[in-house]
Design an enzyme around this catalytic site. Structure first.
Site, PDB file in Angstrom:
ATOM      1  CB  SER A 145       3.477   5.050  38.031  1.00 48.33           C
ATOM      2  OG  SER A 145       4.472   4.169  37.577  1.00 48.33           O
ATOM      3  NE  ARG A 162      -6.477   4.597  38.079  1.00 52.35           N
ATOM      4  CZ  ARG A 162      -6.023   3.408  37.722  1.00 52.35           C
ATOM      5  NH1 ARG A 162      -5.164   2.774  38.509  1.00 52.35           N
ATOM      6  NH2 ARG A 162      -6.416   2.846  36.597  1.00 52.35           N
ATOM      7  CD  GLU A 219      -0.365   2.760  38.246  1.00 49.67           C
ATOM      8  OE1 GLU A 219      -0.005   3.853  37.776  1.00 49.67           O
ATOM      9  OE2 GLU A 219      -0.576   1.747  37.560  1.00 49.67           O
ATOM     10  NE  ARG A 259      -8.138   0.033  32.806  1.00 54.66           N
ATOM     11  CZ  ARG A 259      -6.839  -0.076  33.060  1.00 54.66           C
ATOM     12  NH1 ARG A 259      -5.966   0.523  32.280  1.00 54.66           N
ATOM     13  NH2 ARG A 259      -6.409  -0.818  34.062  1.00 54.66           N
ATOM     14  NE  ARG A 277      -2.274   8.088  30.347  1.00 52.17           N
ATOM     15  CZ  ARG A 277      -1.621   7.731  31.442  1.00 52.17           C
ATOM     16  NH1 ARG A 277      -1.912   6.585  32.026  1.00 52.17           N
ATOM     17  NH2 ARG A 277      -0.686   8.493  31.961  1.00 52.17           N
TER      18      ARG A 277
END
Length: 423
Positions: A350, A389, A347, A275, A260
């Site tokens: 999801s 994560r 988070e 991130r 990403r």
């Protein structure tokens, strides 16, 4: 993609759903284009019928020696008029498709109102936050002190938002991915799948990543895309198919590299691994019937929660509000892990039900019974989990005062029996 027939049936409800996401109404514009397109198509069909009749009349006159000049002139005018109508129909279809492609999914009625994450609703909390007798450190402080998490070398190789892991931490990351896959395959009924990390435009569009998220993805010089998540190839694997209803649900899982560009996130989580441009994730995808998708959503979320529970990581389930629900989702549960070093919930998974939104974009259907008309499937996707994560959560929750990391029991078989990671 949206069903234009549903919009025709209740345009006010369509606009009301958009308003919940903070968007302007578009139903009137779409219905105006739709009405003009249908009128143009009707006129085109009438002219096509007249053209066929003219051809027969001209043929009869020529066989009998009659004068067909007037009819031929009418045919020329008719052809020009038809070409203009065809162009208009094509233009209107293009305008409609372009606008519809930019509109997010309609929200489930149970999604709470609210403009942003501040209106999300905590559903439940699991586990006990560790009560350390020392000041908890963040994962990058722990990893760098261990000499096994190297951002400087990654920056030299690739730039910001990359990391090099070494030694036991590298093995711990590998162990997490293997543990998650084994759990989902052996106990949760998912089929392990290896997928390409390069996909075409159709796969990205069908899974609602284009055109909305083009600026958040990496594209190669030959026009393919590096996947932002294995959701893309897993879900797109049924594009264009008519599945046998007896084979549903399909449940697939994959451990893949994800990429990403993180456009728009400048200044956010610049330290550490939260991130990254490149990361690993175990993805779960389900393809099911409309009547079973709500139950499948709950099942998928529980599969992700089970990973955290077996690792002993405190977490909470959060129902996202209208303003925080993703573009393609009708309803989303986020799982947030407790990170003692940050003193915050972050988070880690999801899980979303997209209903038939993706299926319409990629024309994925199933036949309920032999001889029955095909119906659009429902597709769901969820992180089970994001490996990086989860590594952060394991490190911060398992840290000791001397800077070592206690390895969760379920991971020790994957770590050669190692119980603690030390410098």
């Amino acid at each position: 993609m949206h069903d234009i027939r549903a919009l025709r049936a209740d345009p006010a409800a369509f606009d009301a759903d958009l308003a919940r996401r903070g968007l302007e109404p578009v139903a009137q514009k779409l219905l105006s284009w739709d009405e003009e397109r249908r009128q143009a198509q009707t006129a085109l069909q009438e002219k096509q019928a007249r053209r066929k009749a003219l051809a027969r009349e001209i043929g009869t006159l020529k066989r009998t020696g009659g004068d067909s000049a007037a009819l031929e002139a009418e045919g020329t005018t008719l052809r020009e008029s038809m070409e203009e109508l065809e162009r208009r129909v094509t233009d209107l279809e293009g305008q409609t498709a372009t606008l519809l492609a930019t509109l997010p999914n309609r929200l489930d009625p149970t999604v709470p109102d609210g403009p942003d994450e501040s209106a999300n609703v905590v559903q439940h909390v699991w586990g006990t936050q560790p009560d350390f007798a020392f000041t908890a450190r963040q994962h990058f402080e722990l990893g760098e002190a261990l000499g096994q998490m190297d951002f400087a070398t990654a920056g030299k190789l690739s730039g910001a938002r990359f990391v090099v892991l070494r030694g036991a931490l590298a093995r711990l990351a590998r162990a997490l991915g293997q543990f998650m896959l084994d759990l989902h395959v052996d106990h949760h009924g998912y089929t392990e799948t290896q997928v390409p990390v390069l996909v075409n435009d159709a796969a990205m569009y069908g899974t609602d990543k284009l055109p909305k998220f083009a600026d958040q993805s990496f594209r190669t010089e030959d026009g393919r895309w590096l996947i932002p998540t294995a959701e893309v190839p897993l879900t797109a694997s049924v594009s264009g198919d008519i599945l046998d209803g007896k084979t549903l649900p399909l449940r697939m899982t994959a451990l893949s590299q994800c990429f990403r560009s993180e456009a728009g996130s400048a200044g956010r989580d610049v330290r550490g691994m939260l991130r990254q441009h490149q990361f690993e994730k175990v993805e779960m995808v389900s393809v099911t019937t409309p009547e079973d998708s709500d139950a499948e959503h709950e099942r998928m979320t529980r599969c992700a929660e089970t990973v955290l529970e077996k690792l002993g990581i405190p977490y909470r389930r959060v129902l996202l509000c209208a303003g925080d629900t993703g573009f393609g989702a009708a309803k989303t549960f986020d799982l947030e892990a407790w990170l003692p070093g940050q003193g915050a919930w972050r988070e880690i998974s999801s899980c979303s039900n997209t209903r038939d939104f993706q299926a319409r974009r990629m024309n994925a259907r199933f036949r309920p019974q032999q001889g029955e008309a095909p119906v659009f499937v429902h597709t769901l996707n969820g992180s089970g989990l994001a490996v990086g994560r989860t590594l952060i959560a394991v490190m911060e929750n398992g840290q000791n005062e001397d800077g070592s990391i206690t390895v969760p029991e379920v991971l020790r078989p994957y770590m050669g029996g190692l119980e603690r990671i030390s410098a």
